[in-house]
Each structure stands twice: as C-alpha cells, then as structure tokens.
Write an enzyme that holds these catalytic residues in place. Sequence first.
Site, PDB file in Angstrom:
ATOM      1  CG  HIS A 170      -1.748   1.228   1.217  1.00 37.62           C
ATOM      2  ND1 HIS A 170      -2.983   1.554   0.827  1.00 37.62           N
ATOM      3  CD2 HIS A 170      -1.440   2.446   1.943  1.00 37.62           C
ATOM      4  CE1 HIS A 170      -3.225   2.635   0.904  1.00 37.62           C
ATOM      5  NE2 HIS A 170      -2.307   3.118   1.817  1.00 37.62           N
ATOM      6  CG  HIS A 193       0.609   6.414  -0.349  1.00 39.18           C
ATOM      7  ND1 HIS A 193       0.022   7.699  -0.058  1.00 39.18           N
ATOM      8  CD2 HIS A 193       0.266   5.488   0.573  1.00 39.18           C
ATOM      9  CE1 HIS A 193      -1.003   7.412   0.713  1.00 39.18           C
ATOM     10  NE2 HIS A 193      -0.953   6.037   1.007  1.00 39.18           N
ATOM     11  CD  GLU A 209      -4.670   6.691   2.325  1.00 42.35           C
ATOM     12  OE1 GLU A 209      -4.824   5.839   1.693  1.00 42.35           O
ATOM     13  OE2 GLU A 209      -3.690   6.746   2.893  1.00 42.35           O
ATOM     14  CB  SER A 226      -2.885  -0.319  -2.837  1.00 39.97           C
ATOM     15  OG  SER A 226      -3.697   0.268  -1.956  1.00 39.97           O
TER      16      SER A 226
END
Length: 255
Positions: free
Chosen positions: A132, A137, A178, A197
């Site tokens: 993740h 990111h 996010e 993700s």
Amino acid sequence: MGIATSPLNLAQGKLNVAAPYLIEQTWADYTPEQHAIWSELVTRRMPQLREHACQEYLDGFQQIGLREDQLPNLSEVSALLQPRTGWQSTPVSGFLPADAFFEMLAARMFPTTTWLRSRDSMEYTPEPDIFHDVFGHVPMHAHPVFADFLESYGKICARLTDPVALERMGRLFWFTVEFGLIRQNGEIKVYGSGLISSHGECTRVLAGGCEVKDFNLDSVLDQEFQTSEMQPVLYAVESFDQIYEATKQAESRLA
C-alpha cells in the site's frame, strides 16, 4: 577519513517527534515467498492501472524504479526519487501518531512500513503495508506539483492544534491522497493510494459503484467517511494544482 553516516541517522537528525519510529529496512531478509506475493499483487493491479490510473502515477512508477518481480529497496527508491522532488521513502516501524506523521510529510519523508501482507490477506489489510505504502503512494511523489502539495499539507497540519480543524484536514487527505480521482482526457482516472492498491474498490468505482462529485473544498472538508467501508462518494479534481491551492485555502479557513 570521516565516519560514514547512515541514512537512518541522517533522517533522525532532521526529525524530532518522528525520530523514534524510524528503522532500517533489511531488504535481504525478504523471503522468496514474499517477493512472489509482491509480484502477484503488482501484476494483478497493473493491467487495470495502465488503463485507468492517471499518467502521473504511471510515469512515477517507472521513474522510481519499481519492479513487478521483487519488493522495493527503499534506499534505491529514494535515490531515484529525491533528485526529482526532494522526497524520500523513509522506513518506519508501523503506524505513526498524527504529529509524527505530519512532521515527516513536512520534511518530505514519506513514512513507509516495511512489512508485507501474507498470502491469506491479499485483498485487504487493516493497517498499511509496503504494498500500500510504496505501490499505492510513492509513485505520485515523483510528480512536482503533487510533491509540493503533500509537503504543504504536512506543514499546515503540523501547525494546527484544534482537533476539529485537524479532523477536517484529515478529510482533505482522505479524498485526495487516499481516494482521489482526476479527470484526464475526458475520463475519470485514479490516483489515490486506496484505489491504486485495492483491486476491489477500484473496480467498483470505475464501474459506477459510487457517486463522483466535482472537487469542492467546502464539500470535502464537510464529507464524513468510514475507513472500513467502501466509499459512497468520491471527488474528482481537474488538475493537481487544484488540490495544492485547496490546501492553502483550507489553511486560511481553519487556522
């Protein structure tokens, strides 16, 4: 001849609150099975992302040297990332308290966990793992405007003391970093790490399973969310300059 200073010591020297949470990544300790899990996770996501991720994410994936066949070495990632935008993918021991998290963002150090989910948790983990954090990111941190936005966000939040203001700024993070969407070439593209993700959530969003609204700062600051549920509403920006400017506007309203 001087004594070499490790990346960990250098990072600790720049931080106060977050320093105790910094660790070294021992890349050689990852097992063949863990590399195989990483490879399976990445290769399952890439066909969809090549079609539906924003171009900045896809460019960043290549620019920071991520590979489909093995887990990332964070020192190598940072060596490619830092000359581009000044950011580093900095190993941490786990979940950080808010003040430590904001301090790291303000220093252009993205707190990165080094553990990887097990094969029986391929779909979802309650806490972020290296898949993740890095796959989701870090490619975006190679984009200069997004990189400036994230640093600005960390600096603003580090100065805020009102819990209500911090909660509202948390919504801005949630609906951009996010679960952010962007309109590119007449299509909705994904850039938020939770969508990048997560195959299930990304597929649901692309299939029209949630309401997509035009990004509006006031609406985002007021939009409550549940971390454990699929998102019923998401927001699409027109450019990354839009979220950078929105962060500065939010500071003037909440400070």
